[in-house]
Design a protein around this motif. Structure first.
Motif, PDB file in Angstrom:
ATOM      1  N   ASP A 147       1.361  -1.159   0.277  1.00 42.57           N
ATOM      2  CA  ASP A 147       0.009  -0.184   0.510  1.00 42.57           C
ATOM      3  C   ASP A 147       0.638   1.800  -0.138  1.00 42.57           C
ATOM      4  O   ASP A 147       2.305   1.437   0.545  1.00 42.57           O
ATOM      5  CB  ASP A 147      -1.004  -0.032   1.473  1.00 42.57           C
ATOM      6  CG  ASP A 147      -0.351  -0.202   2.944  1.00 42.57           C
ATOM      7  OD1 ASP A 147       0.938   0.507   2.476  1.00 42.57           O
ATOM      8  OD2 ASP A 147      -0.769  -0.124   3.529  1.00 42.57           O
TER       9      ASP A 147
ATOM     10  N   GLY B 255       0.168  -3.316  -6.524  1.00 33.83           N
ATOM     11  CA  GLY B 255      -1.435  -3.314  -6.246  1.00 33.83           C
ATOM     12  C   GLY B 255      -1.655  -4.521  -6.236  1.00 33.83           C
ATOM     13  O   GLY B 255      -1.016  -5.273  -6.204  1.00 33.83           O
TER      14      GLY B 255
ATOM     15  N   SER C   2      -4.977  -0.608  -4.544  1.00 39.29           N
ATOM     16  CA  SER C   2      -4.380  -0.307  -3.350  1.00 39.29           C
ATOM     17  C   SER C   2      -4.792  -1.336  -2.249  1.00 39.29           C
ATOM     18  O   SER C   2      -6.065  -1.815  -1.856  1.00 39.29           O
ATOM     19  CB  SER C   2      -4.264   1.154  -2.625  1.00 39.29           C
ATOM     20  OG  SER C   2      -4.407   0.745  -1.150  1.00 39.29           O
TER      21      SER C   2
END
Length: 191
Positions: free
Chosen positions: A84, A128, A151
């Protein structure tokens, strides 16, 4: 007179010492221009996290019959880790999409990972995760699903919206959702 002189000297010396001591006590120490900053405390990195497993089951009317749709998302530790915006690491997901006929026979079953969508995601979300696939709607000969890669942080809303279309013969088409309503047919590519 000699004792008197010694006594006077002792008194004068004592007075002088007392004056110097008083003077030293009354003066303030000069202020320093040194700035003392505390070292930032480094927090220990979080252990690798799961994004969370989920299942979605529903029935839809399609091509004159009732079809059951099952979507299962599970973390897979064999995939490269997703990261993230804060650098926290997550196990990436695999999503299995199963479409069954009313008699229970499988019409379509496929497991998707982020790699299936890489050409639509770009460099921004290359680290991601595969966030999920959800049923959207039926339109004629096709069933549409919304898919997303982005994310892995549950609090983030950074992702790429995608359209996953399954045709009546089991063909899969993936495209970027430019309209955010999952009905876009522009720039479709066969997978």
């Amino acid at each position: 007179m000699k004792t008197n002189r010694i006594s006077t000297r002792i008194i004068v010396a004592s007075a002088l010492c007392a004056t110097v001591a008083a003077f030293m006590a009354c003066t303030s120490k000069p202020k320093s221009n040194d700035i003392i900053a505390k070292k930032p405390v480094k927090t220990a990195p979080k252990p690798t996290q799961n994004m969370g497993d989920y299942n979605q089951n529903r029935s839809v009317e399609w091509l004159g019959g009732t079809y059951s749709i099952s979507i299962e998302r599970k973390a897979d530790s064999s995939l490269p880790l997703a990261v993230d915006e804060s650098g926290n690491k997550y196990y990436d997901n695999r999503v299995t999409l199963t479409i069954s006929r009313s008699d229970g026979s499988e019409f379509f079953k496929r497991t998707f990972a982020k790699a299936n969508f890489e050409e639509y995601v770009g460099d921004e979300y290359k680290n991601g995760g595969m966030l999920g696939i959800v049923f959207d709607h039926v339109d004629g000969d096709n069933i549409y699903f919304a898919a997303s890669v982005g994310s892995p942080d549950k609090m983030s809303d950074n992702y790429v919206p995608l359209v996953l279309k399954i045709s009546r013969v089991g063909g899969v088409t993936i495209s970027t959702d430019t309209k955010l309503d999952t009905t876009s047919n522009d720039d479709d590519d066969e997978v």
